[in-house]
Scaffold this active site. Structure first.
Site, PDB file in Angstrom:
ATOM      1  N   CYS A  36       0.818  -1.222   0.000  1.00 30.20           N
ATOM      2  CA  CYS A  36       0.000   0.000   0.000  1.00 30.20           C
ATOM      3  C   CYS A  36       0.848   1.267   0.000  1.00 30.20           C
ATOM      4  O   CYS A  36       0.323   2.361  -0.158  1.00 30.20           O
ATOM      5  CB  CYS A  36      -0.932   0.014   1.215  1.00 30.20           C
ATOM      6  SG  CYS A  36      -0.042   0.110   2.778  1.00 30.20           S
ATOM      7  N   ASP A  38       2.380   2.615   2.483  1.00 28.99           N
ATOM      8  CA  ASP A  38       2.388   3.305   3.774  1.00 28.99           C
ATOM      9  C   ASP A  38       3.699   3.053   4.504  1.00 28.99           C
ATOM     10  O   ASP A  38       4.387   2.057   4.249  1.00 28.99           O
ATOM     11  CB  ASP A  38       1.217   2.831   4.636  1.00 28.99           C
ATOM     12  CG  ASP A  38      -0.118   3.284   4.064  1.00 28.99           C
ATOM     13  OD1 ASP A  38      -0.119   4.229   3.261  1.00 28.99           O
ATOM     14  OD2 ASP A  38      -1.137   2.685   4.418  1.00 28.99           O
ATOM     15  N   CYS A  65      -2.464   4.550   6.852  1.00 29.38           N
ATOM     16  CA  CYS A  65      -3.910   4.619   7.023  1.00 29.38           C
ATOM     17  C   CYS A  65      -4.233   4.823   8.497  1.00 29.38           C
ATOM     18  O   CYS A  65      -3.372   4.737   9.367  1.00 29.38           O
ATOM     19  CB  CYS A  65      -4.534   3.334   6.501  1.00 29.38           C
ATOM     20  SG  CYS A  65      -4.174   1.925   7.544  1.00 29.38           S
ATOM     21  N   CYS A 109      -1.783  -3.707   8.289  1.00 30.39           N
ATOM     22  CA  CYS A 109      -1.524  -2.399   8.921  1.00 30.39           C
ATOM     23  C   CYS A 109      -0.859  -2.600  10.288  1.00 30.39           C
ATOM     24  O   CYS A 109       0.079  -1.879  10.641  1.00 30.39           O
ATOM     25  CB  CYS A 109      -2.817  -1.612   9.081  1.00 30.39           C
ATOM     26  SG  CYS A 109      -3.864  -1.575   7.610  1.00 30.39           S
TER      27      CYS A 109
HETATM   28 FE1  FES Z   1      -1.452   0.310   4.354  1.00 30.03          FE
HETATM   29 FE2  FES Z   1      -3.124   0.334   6.421  1.00 30.03          FE
HETATM   30  S1  FES Z   1      -3.621   0.318   4.299  1.00 30.03           S
HETATM   31  S2  FES Z   1      -0.956   0.360   6.461  1.00 30.03           S
END
Ligand code: FES
Length: 166
Positions: A36, A38, A65, A109
């Site tokens: 993702c 992140d 997120c 996550c």
């Molecule tokens: Fe990537 Fe939550 S969607 S850390």
């Protein structure tokens, strides 16, 4: 996503705990999710208590997120007072237990938070301890977002052009 889960995440991110850089940290861990994009960075400060080294304080920054932010906030509270060995035993699910059962799409996550913690725990702490302000270790996640650089985690950040005109 269950209503309960969403509510717990929202409550947790309304007042996240221990968010921000720690200038005198003993260890720093940064990870990025290839899935993702992140990122989570965690700082740890140790102290000695009864002859044992324990985590005195932990802070985090996240470009992630809401679940990652909520989980990191909970994790920094939960690991306080634990030895590095005890903290290393904790899974992402343990660290975010207060969020309740996680929807399958949100498990990664909390895994990101676990990985940031493990990265910090396994980092060099004795010789010499990394400091947030030291060269070669970006002081903040924003510093990591230099388009010319790769983060320590190996994540390459690609910035979109603001001006869509050719
Ligand atoms: Fe990537 Fe939550 S969607 S850390």
């Amino acid at each position: 996503m269950s209503h309960d889960f969403h509510e717990r995440v929202e409550n947790s991110i309304k007042n996240p705990k221990n968010m921000g850089e720690m200038a005198d940290a003993d260890a720093i861990g940064t990870v990025g999710s290839p899935g993702c994009g992140d990122m989570v960075r965690m700082w740890l400060k140790y102290k000695s208590e009864n002859g044992k080294r324990i985590i005195d304080k932990a802070t985090f920054q996240s470009f992630g997120c809401e679940t990652a932010i909520a989980a990191a906030s909970l994790a920094t509270e939960l690991i306080r007072g634990k030895t590095p060995e005890e903290a290393a035993q904790m899974s992402g699910t343990d660290l975010a237990a207060d969020l309740g059962p996680l929807p399958p799409t949100k498990i990664h996550c909390t895994q990101l938070v676990e990985d940031a913690l493990r990265s910090a725990l396994s980092g060099p702490q004795a010789d010499p301890p990394p400091k947030a302000s030291e060269a070669g270790s970006p002081a903040s996640l924003m510093d990591s977002l230099n388009p010319e650089s790769h983060d320590a985690s190996g994540v390459k950040l690609v910035f979109l052009d603001d001006d869509p005109t050719p």
